[in-house]
Design an enzyme around this catalytic site. Sequence first.
Site, PDB file in Angstrom:
ATOM      1  N   LYS A  23       4.831   5.820 -18.648  1.00  0.00           N
ATOM      2  CA  LYS A  23       4.403   6.273 -17.310  1.00  0.00           C
ATOM      3  C   LYS A  23       2.901   6.077 -17.141  1.00  0.00           C
ATOM      4  O   LYS A  23       2.446   5.544 -16.126  1.00  0.00           O
ATOM      5  CB  LYS A  23       4.754   7.745 -17.149  1.00  0.00           C
ATOM      6  CG  LYS A  23       4.060   8.450 -15.992  1.00  0.00           C
ATOM      7  CD  LYS A  23       4.462   9.892 -15.865  1.00  0.00           C
ATOM      8  CE  LYS A  23       3.665  10.830 -16.718  1.00  0.00           C
ATOM      9  NZ  LYS A  23       2.311  11.143 -16.239  1.00  0.00           N
ATOM     10  N   ASN A  24       2.131   6.486 -18.138  1.00  0.00           N
ATOM     11  CA  ASN A  24       0.666   6.486 -17.983  1.00  0.00           C
ATOM     12  C   ASN A  24       0.041   5.115 -18.145  1.00  0.00           C
ATOM     13  O   ASN A  24      -1.166   4.963 -17.981  1.00  0.00           O
ATOM     14  CB  ASN A  24       0.037   7.490 -18.956  1.00  0.00           C
ATOM     15  CG  ASN A  24       0.392   8.912 -18.569  1.00  0.00           C
ATOM     16  OD1 ASN A  24       0.929   9.160 -17.481  1.00  0.00           O
ATOM     17  ND2 ASN A  24       0.135   9.850 -19.454  1.00  0.00           N
ATOM     18  N   CYS A 117      -3.641  21.139 -11.502  1.00  0.00           N
ATOM     19  CA  CYS A 117      -2.296  21.453 -11.984  1.00  0.00           C
ATOM     20  C   CYS A 117      -2.427  22.546 -13.039  1.00  0.00           C
ATOM     21  O   CYS A 117      -3.503  22.986 -13.373  1.00  0.00           O
ATOM     22  CB  CYS A 117      -1.627  20.221 -12.563  1.00  0.00           C
ATOM     23  SG  CYS A 117      -2.415  19.669 -14.050  1.00  0.00           S
ATOM     24  N   ARG A 122      -8.817  20.290 -12.863  1.00  0.00           N
ATOM     25  CA  ARG A 122      -8.793  18.835 -13.048  1.00  0.00           C
ATOM     26  C   ARG A 122      -9.949  18.243 -12.225  1.00  0.00           C
ATOM     27  O   ARG A 122      -9.758  17.622 -11.206  1.00  0.00           O
ATOM     28  CB  ARG A 122      -7.453  18.250 -12.613  1.00  0.00           C
ATOM     29  CG  ARG A 122      -6.246  18.800 -13.339  1.00  0.00           C
ATOM     30  CD  ARG A 122      -6.206  18.485 -14.827  1.00  0.00           C
ATOM     31  NE  ARG A 122      -6.037  17.093 -15.159  1.00  0.00           N
ATOM     32  CZ  ARG A 122      -4.853  16.493 -15.272  1.00  0.00           C
ATOM     33  NH1 ARG A 122      -3.765  17.154 -14.995  1.00  0.00           N
ATOM     34  NH2 ARG A 122      -4.764  15.221 -15.620  1.00  0.00           N
ATOM     35  N   ASP A 308      -1.002  15.417 -24.993  1.00  0.00           N
ATOM     36  CA  ASP A 308       0.347  15.415 -24.406  1.00  0.00           C
ATOM     37  C   ASP A 308       1.426  15.731 -25.441  1.00  0.00           C
ATOM     38  O   ASP A 308       2.556  16.043 -25.088  1.00  0.00           O
ATOM     39  CB  ASP A 308       0.639  14.074 -23.736  1.00  0.00           C
ATOM     40  CG  ASP A 308      -0.216  13.883 -22.502  1.00  0.00           C
ATOM     41  OD1 ASP A 308      -0.305  12.753 -22.000  1.00  0.00           O
ATOM     42  OD2 ASP A 308      -0.849  14.866 -22.047  1.00  0.00           O
ATOM     43  N   ARG A 411       9.201  13.811 -13.469  1.00  0.00           N
ATOM     44  CA  ARG A 411       7.993  13.003 -13.266  1.00  0.00           C
ATOM     45  C   ARG A 411       7.739  12.108 -14.476  1.00  0.00           C
ATOM     46  O   ARG A 411       7.141  11.051 -14.362  1.00  0.00           O
ATOM     47  CB  ARG A 411       6.776  13.918 -13.051  1.00  0.00           C
ATOM     48  CG  ARG A 411       6.729  14.609 -11.713  1.00  0.00           C
ATOM     49  CD  ARG A 411       5.458  15.398 -11.559  1.00  0.00           C
ATOM     50  NE  ARG A 411       4.301  14.565 -11.889  1.00  0.00           N
ATOM     51  CZ  ARG A 411       3.089  15.066 -12.132  1.00  0.00           C
ATOM     52  NH1 ARG A 411       2.890  16.369 -12.124  1.00  0.00           N
ATOM     53  NH2 ARG A 411       2.073  14.267 -12.411  1.00  0.00           N
TER      54      ARG A 411
HETATM   55  C1  EPZ Z   1      -4.627  11.152 -18.482  1.00  0.00           C
HETATM   56  O1  EPZ Z   1      -5.100  12.146 -17.572  1.00  0.00           O
HETATM   57  C2  EPZ Z   1      -3.110  11.327 -18.535  1.00  0.00           C
HETATM   58  N1  EPZ Z   1      -2.559  11.125 -17.211  1.00  0.00           N
HETATM   59  C3  EPZ Z   1      -2.754  12.731 -19.030  1.00  0.00           C
HETATM   60  O2  EPZ Z   1      -1.331  12.797 -19.155  1.00  0.00           O
HETATM   61  C4  EPZ Z   1      -3.366  12.921 -20.413  1.00  0.00           C
HETATM   62  O3  EPZ Z   1      -3.107  14.241 -20.846  1.00  0.00           O
HETATM   63  C5  EPZ Z   1      -4.886  12.686 -20.323  1.00  0.00           C
HETATM   64  O4  EPZ Z   1      -5.156  11.368 -19.797  1.00  0.00           O
HETATM   65  C6  EPZ Z   1      -5.562  12.783 -21.683  1.00  0.00           C
HETATM   66  O5  EPZ Z   1      -5.017  11.846 -22.545  1.00  0.00           O
HETATM   67  C7  EPZ Z   1      -2.353   9.858 -16.782  1.00  0.00           C
HETATM   68  O6  EPZ Z   1      -2.681   8.884 -17.439  1.00  0.00           O
HETATM   69  C8  EPZ Z   1      -1.698   9.731 -15.440  1.00  0.00           C
HETATM   70  P1  EPZ Z   1      -8.923  12.508 -18.686  1.00  0.00           P
HETATM   71  P2  EPZ Z   1      -6.639  12.082 -17.049  1.00  0.00           P
HETATM   72  O7  EPZ Z   1      -9.698  12.010 -17.517  1.00  0.00           O
HETATM   73  O8  EPZ Z   1      -7.044  10.671 -16.824  1.00  0.00           O
HETATM   74  C9  EPZ Z   1     -11.752  16.296 -17.979  1.00  0.00           C
HETATM   75  C10 EPZ Z   1       0.824  13.602 -18.707  1.00  0.00           C
HETATM   76  O9  EPZ Z   1       1.429  14.609 -19.092  1.00  0.00           O
HETATM   77  N2  EPZ Z   1     -12.319  15.564 -16.835  1.00  0.00           N
HETATM   78  O10 EPZ Z   1      -9.016  11.780 -19.988  1.00  0.00           O
HETATM   79  O11 EPZ Z   1      -6.790  13.051 -15.939  1.00  0.00           O
HETATM   80  C11 EPZ Z   1     -10.321  16.744 -17.731  1.00  0.00           C
HETATM   81  O12 EPZ Z   1     -10.312  17.957 -16.988  1.00  0.00           O
HETATM   82  C12 EPZ Z   1      -0.624  13.703 -18.281  1.00  0.00           C
HETATM   83  O13 EPZ Z   1       1.330  12.437 -18.668  1.00  0.00           O
HETATM   84  C13 EPZ Z   1     -13.430  16.089 -16.183  1.00  0.00           C
HETATM   85  O14 EPZ Z   1     -13.915  17.156 -16.544  1.00  0.00           O
HETATM   86  O15 EPZ Z   1      -7.389  12.648 -18.338  1.00  0.00           O
HETATM   87  C14 EPZ Z   1      -9.791  16.924 -19.130  1.00  0.00           C
HETATM   88  O16 EPZ Z   1     -10.235  18.167 -19.634  1.00  0.00           O
HETATM   89  C15 EPZ Z   1      -1.129  15.121 -18.375  1.00  0.00           C
HETATM   90  N3  EPZ Z   1     -13.949  15.423 -15.123  1.00  0.00           N
HETATM   91  C16 EPZ Z   1     -10.475  15.798 -19.898  1.00  0.00           C
HETATM   92  O17 EPZ Z   1     -11.630  15.432 -19.117  1.00  0.00           O
HETATM   93  C17 EPZ Z   1     -13.426  14.230 -14.685  1.00  0.00           C
HETATM   94  O18 EPZ Z   1     -13.958  13.657 -13.707  1.00  0.00           O
HETATM   95  C18 EPZ Z   1      -9.577  14.590 -20.108  1.00  0.00           C
HETATM   96  O19 EPZ Z   1      -9.295  14.062 -18.863  1.00  0.00           O
HETATM   97  C19 EPZ Z   1     -12.300  13.709 -15.360  1.00  0.00           C
HETATM   98  C20 EPZ Z   1     -11.763  14.390 -16.436  1.00  0.00           C
END
Ligand code: EPZ
Length: 433
Positions: A23-24, A117, A122, A308, A411
Amino acid sequence: MATYRYEIAGSVLSGRVEIGGAKNAVLPILAATLLNKGTSYIYNVPDLSDIDVAIEILKAFNCNVSHENHSVVVDASDAMYTNIPQELTSKCRATLAFLGASLGRFGEADIAFPGGCVLGPRPVNMHIEALHALGLEVNEDNTIHVQGKLLDSVLQLSYPSVGVTENILIMAAASHHTIIIKNAAREPEIVNLCKYLTETGANIDGAGTSTIVIKGRDMIECQAHITVIPDRIEAATYITAGVMTGRDVEVAKCNPRDIRRLLTILRKMGCEINVSEDTVHVIKGLLDKQLNTPLYIVAKPYPAFPTDMQPLIMPLLCLIASEYSPSILADTVFPYRYMLAEELSKMGAKIHKRTGAAVITGLERIGTCRFTASRNLISHDLRGGAALILASLATEPGTVSNVYDEGYIKRGYENISEKFSQIGGNVSVKLLK
Ligand code: EPZ
């Protein structure tokens, strides 16, 4: 949102299950097809509601999209600029990738803030910081509006964000500038996206490492083909189920190299696991031998143990930990990702939550490695919902649990009840409303 009731009986699993596309990985690739004024062919695409949302957004940009037999064909030759509406971005965080895609194609993007979420806040601050660093004009009110042309840049990310790395790669692929991303995310899904972008003519070095150099090209019009990598989190789900309540479970069409950390942890527990090119075979798990309790597992960015998989291993730790041999499950990525603990406590688990960690000390009932069935389990998020199915399968055979879910599980998991049923899992799902 639709409400589903999953009914799961304690079961013993055995047999072979096949893993679908990630998915990702699909989601950012679908966004990136907007850059290609030709046609993109994407193979090994799972049937998931998040994919449907991304396809709806492509259609809102006037792309012609077909999705059948686990393949998606996107003709973006007649794509037209549009704002990306809240009702779509609120359904799936990954729609943020369309910000980079719209900017790359049209020099402008307007996207509503993606929904938060239950994983915790987020924020999108790092996305905004990256846009400013690239010399783009950013306006934030109730949407994020960006316009301008990228400049040759070196970006030092403050955190290896998956979404930020993807956004930068997508917008850079359609510019003839060179962008260097330092502290880039290294997830396998990033490598898959880079493979697609290379297919469309971008020149990329360092995909999968912390430093990625990308030089795009202005005009992208080609027939691009990409096969989506196997879903490492789906594979982890069935492997962990096999360890918890299986005998001889074969998880096929996966990539064992993408789940090395999980396999190392399971083998250190004492599980007997055979691995081949695209299969993980769980020979012996909890039903056949006493497993050792890992004292400390911490979720961090790839290649460390992934966040995850944190909810997925929590029920397994509940079955093997004790007061005298506790396990600490920490999460540095989503420190609030512990809603699952309350639900597992309904099944007899003893879990003490802290910010960023859970201390697991086993089950209320001593001397068993089976949960107590519960008829009122609530799925709070995608991986937590799957984890409740795993826990429900690991109850006394014949006892029945119910998991109530607002569509989270669909999802990220295609046909989860059918796949578990194929390997002896007694799982059924009913749409309630
Ligand atoms: C991706 O989310 C995945 N989603 C998530 O999978 C996965 O848990 C995550 O990466 C970490 O591996 C998809 O790919 C669609 P990040 P993403 O930006 O891109 C913080 C699932 O179950 N952050 O690496 O949102 C954020 O809050 C989902 O399939 C900021 O603070 O993850 C988090 O604490 C859940 N500011 C950390 O960084 C920002 O602008 C990691 O987020 C962006 C992120």
